[in-house]
Design an enzyme around this catalytic site. Sequence first.
Site, PDB file in Angstrom:
ATOM      1  N   TYR A   1       0.806  -1.217   0.000  1.00 22.93           N
ATOM      2  CA  TYR A   1       0.000   0.000   0.000  1.00 22.93           C
ATOM      3  C   TYR A   1       0.841   1.270   0.000  1.00 22.93           C
ATOM      4  O   TYR A   1       0.449   2.283  -0.595  1.00 22.93           O
ATOM      5  CB  TYR A   1      -0.995  -0.008   1.161  1.00 22.93           C
ATOM      6  CG  TYR A   1      -0.404   0.264   2.526  1.00 22.93           C
ATOM      7  CD1 TYR A   1      -0.370   1.545   3.042  1.00 22.93           C
ATOM      8  CD2 TYR A   1       0.102  -0.773   3.313  1.00 22.93           C
ATOM      9  CE1 TYR A   1       0.154   1.799   4.303  1.00 22.93           C
ATOM     10  CE2 TYR A   1       0.619  -0.531   4.568  1.00 22.93           C
ATOM     11  CZ  TYR A   1       0.657   0.758   5.049  1.00 22.93           C
ATOM     12  OH  TYR A   1       1.193   1.011   6.290  1.00 22.93           O
TER      13      TYR A   1
ATOM     14  N   GLU B   1       0.252   4.012  -2.846  1.00 25.88           N
ATOM     15  CA  GLU B   1      -0.204   5.362  -2.489  1.00 25.88           C
ATOM     16  C   GLU B   1       0.781   6.430  -2.953  1.00 25.88           C
ATOM     17  O   GLU B   1       0.409   7.397  -3.626  1.00 25.88           O
ATOM     18  CB  GLU B   1      -0.402   5.461  -0.979  1.00 25.88           C
ATOM     19  CG  GLU B   1      -1.612   4.714  -0.450  1.00 25.88           C
ATOM     20  CD  GLU B   1      -1.823   4.905   1.035  1.00 25.88           C
ATOM     21  OE1 GLU B   1      -2.791   4.327   1.563  1.00 25.88           O
ATOM     22  OE2 GLU B   1      -1.026   5.625   1.680  1.00 25.88           O
TER      23      GLU B   1
ATOM     24  N   HIS C   1     -31.009   8.163  -1.816  1.00 24.81           N
ATOM     25  CA  HIS C   1     -30.702   8.143  -3.252  1.00 24.81           C
ATOM     26  C   HIS C   1     -30.442   9.576  -3.723  1.00 24.81           C
ATOM     27  O   HIS C   1     -31.171  10.490  -3.350  1.00 24.81           O
ATOM     28  CB  HIS C   1     -31.857   7.546  -4.040  1.00 24.81           C
ATOM     29  CG  HIS C   1     -31.660   7.636  -5.526  1.00 24.81           C
ATOM     30  ND1 HIS C   1     -30.882   6.747  -6.219  1.00 24.81           N
ATOM     31  CD2 HIS C   1     -32.131   8.534  -6.431  1.00 24.81           C
ATOM     32  CE1 HIS C   1     -30.879   7.075  -7.504  1.00 24.81           C
ATOM     33  NE2 HIS C   1     -31.641   8.159  -7.655  1.00 24.81           N
TER      34      HIS C   1
END
Length: 449
Positions: A176, A180, A433
Amino acid sequence: METADVIIIGSGQGGVPLAADFAKQGLMVVLFERDLLGGSCINYGCTPSKAFLAAAHAAGRVRQAEDLGIYAQVEVDFPAVMERVRLIRARWHQGVQKRLHEAGVRVVYAQAYFTGERTVTGNNVTVQAPLVVINTGTTAATPKIPGLAGTPYLTNRNFFDLQKLPPRLLVIGGGYISLELGQGLARLGSETQIIVRGERVLDHEEPDVSETLAEALKRDGIQIHFHANTQKVTYNDNLFTLELDNGQQLQGEALLIATGRHPNTSALNVAATGVELNEQGYIKVDEQFRTTCENIYAIADVAQQPAFTHVSWEDYRRLKAILHGENRTRNDRVLAYAIYTEPQVGRAGMTIADAHKKGINARCVTLPMSDIARAIEWGHDLGFYRMVIDTETDLILGATLVGYEAAEIVHVFVSLMEAGATWQLLEKSVHIHPTYGEALPSLARGFVE
């Protein structure tokens, strides 16, 4: 020799609040710190990296906005980006200093080492206390590649001291940190290549997580070399040259090494106080952080806990409760974490493979981001949501989210799992929504027969 009530070695995200709390209770607390107060998170981890990625991802989103009908030229003031990162880092560092000072903690700036049972020495100061807590963390591991030693390579330790944007960046490692920071520099303008020893990036994650991230990096113009080992490093005239075992030669003005971590225990002389290490050099602890020496505890990643700031901070809360007689343990909360690439990865609890290894009769459902209205509308259709359940109890066991702001959304699963909720509770929830969170009840409905 001096005496104190508590000795804490290391000022990471567990050690600092412990020291402050003990001191506020009127105890004499001595904290040894060999480097910068605040540990890796504040100085060369979470704080600077996420401030850096704020700029990088802003630039990346603009460059990738053509699908929305937006065409723009991006101009990056790299020195200004990095100066902002360092200013934020300095502010957080000063906050730690202030917190310890106001609490009355005595700080000794020195490499600490044991010189007797629960006796610690550093910078000509020797202190003995009935309680010792070790919170020394981990450091970037450096691979033994011929030619690497002595070159100005980068790790996460010195990455944020960069003053100029390197035209070309080489990254060794597929975890990671490499993703990144590698994606970050690529989005700010560096031509980036990543060298991965295995067949995929993020090889501790599920294969389709790796595939999604590899595609995302490709969209940023990053070239990934799989099944590649670096056999030799040469540095001449401000230029790195890597010789790979497949015969390729790669060149770049900067080289980032991100090949893992090792524990900061070699200088502690733990044998002098009867504390044992495991084969990897981490401090051996039981389920309640006790080492092999009475009244010496070790927390966070030096004790091989998951290397996340929130785990270290929770270890502080766990240990504080244990010392007050409560029955907490090192793994008594749902583990969640995130990877701050774009798209992000948000993880909580178990994968389906984890569950099967534990003998649990589990199943999972997956919903592609391309089926989520908000993702389509905003142009963030790369990724997926996945949930794992126990088919016998209907309890939610884990989730893997790959998508825009997945690190925020995964907290829904953390709370549900801590509450012992079933997938039916999520399925009957009415989410707003159009949002990314709206997709979570839809995901749960995948279990409806």
